[in-house]
Design an enzyme around this catalytic site. Sequence first.
Site, short mmCIF file in Angstrom:
data_model
loop_
_atom_site.label_atom_id
_atom_site.label_comp_id
_atom_site.label_asym_id
_atom_site.label_seq_id
_atom_site.Cartn_x
_atom_site.Cartn_y
_atom_site.Cartn_z
N ASP A 26 50.48 35.08 33.32
CA ASP A 26 50.78 36.63 33.56
C ASP A 26 50.61 37.42 32.43
OD1 ASP A 26 51.95 38.86 34.38
OD2 ASP A 26 53.74 37.87 35.18
N SER A 38 35.00 46.24 35.63
CA SER A 38 35.17 47.63 35.37
C SER A 38 33.76 48.15 35.26
CB SER A 38 36.18 47.83 34.06
OG SER A 38 37.32 47.08 34.41
N1 SAH Z 1 38.41 43.56 32.26
C1 SAH Z 1 37.82 43.16 33.60
C2 SAH Z 1 38.49 43.54 34.57
C3 SAH Z 1 38.83 42.83 35.89
S1 SAH Z 1 39.74 43.55 37.27
C4 SAH Z 1 36.39 43.00 33.89
O1 SAH Z 1 35.98 44.30 33.52
O2 SAH Z 1 35.80 42.15 34.32
C5 SAH Z 1 41.65 43.39 36.68
C6 SAH Z 1 41.98 41.97 36.53
O3 SAH Z 1 43.39 41.88 36.25
C7 SAH Z 1 41.59 41.01 37.65
O4 SAH Z 1 40.90 40.04 37.36
C8 SAH Z 1 43.18 40.52 38.02
O5 SAH Z 1 43.10 39.13 38.40
C9 SAH Z 1 43.97 40.89 36.68
N2 SAH Z 1 45.35 40.74 36.79
C10 SAH Z 1 46.18 41.57 37.57
N3 SAH Z 1 47.42 41.37 37.27
C11 SAH Z 1 47.60 40.46 36.46
C12 SAH Z 1 48.52 39.74 35.72
N4 SAH Z 1 50.05 40.01 36.02
N5 SAH Z 1 48.23 38.97 34.48
C13 SAH Z 1 46.90 38.71 34.29
N6 SAH Z 1 45.80 39.22 34.83
C14 SAH Z 1 46.14 40.11 35.78
#
Ligand code: SAH
Length: 232
Positions: free
Chosen positions: A144, A60
Amino acid sequence: MAWRSSGVSNADLVERLHQAGLIEDDRIKDAMLKVDRAHFAPSYPYQDSPQPIGHHATISAPHMHASACSSLFPFLYPGAKVLDIGSGSGYLTAVFANLVGPEGRVIGVDHIEPLVTLSVNNMRKSEAGRRMLDSGNVRLVTADGRKGFPEEAPYDAIHVGAAAAKHHEELEAQLKAPGRMFVPVEEGWSQYIFVVDKDKDGNITRKRQYGVQYVPLCDHPDAPKRKDSKHQ
Ligand code: SAH
């Protein structure tokens, strides 16, 4: 707002976010100064914008990380327990770990296993990150995130780094009383940050903040697709 806070180094980026009023406390500034975004963002680490990290995920934008820390700040006290859902690159998990200190604990959850491995490797690039992992101060797991992480609940603070299709009561149930969650939630075609507070008596209030664009909190890409009832 985004481009104005970009910097030429980690310290410069954090200073610009601070000057723009996006970092509400010096403890947050210190916590962000201690985590070099270049260890987590493969490209343009000091630009105030999201960057791709693979698997359709992004790290992000720094101003969103600052906003999340500022919103959750009263619950990120030394010794607090934090759940970071959609931990992706692991950057914010590490910043949270700095805020809660060695007595605290941060659990980062992502459903893409290679991203969890990536986040471990990113954290291991620094001595402080290695210490956080080796001491158990930080735990990064594949799961999840829509189910939270009940094994370690309850949490003082929950951060959700991907946009939820709805308010997940299962996550709210894993907050301490009092506790706070920062979560982007879809409403129609838009997404908004919600700050969900649980008071000391367990009452929940959800406050809508501002519009955002996050990747969705979704099914694992390999999960069997749900059949469309119209075609059954
Ligand atoms: N806070 C992180 C954001 C990563 S983008 C950063 O700044 O690096 C959002 C993340 O959510 C992705 O890595 C994606 O794999 C994860 N994501 C999406 N759906 C998910 C779920 N059901 N359970 C766990 N993670 C999930």
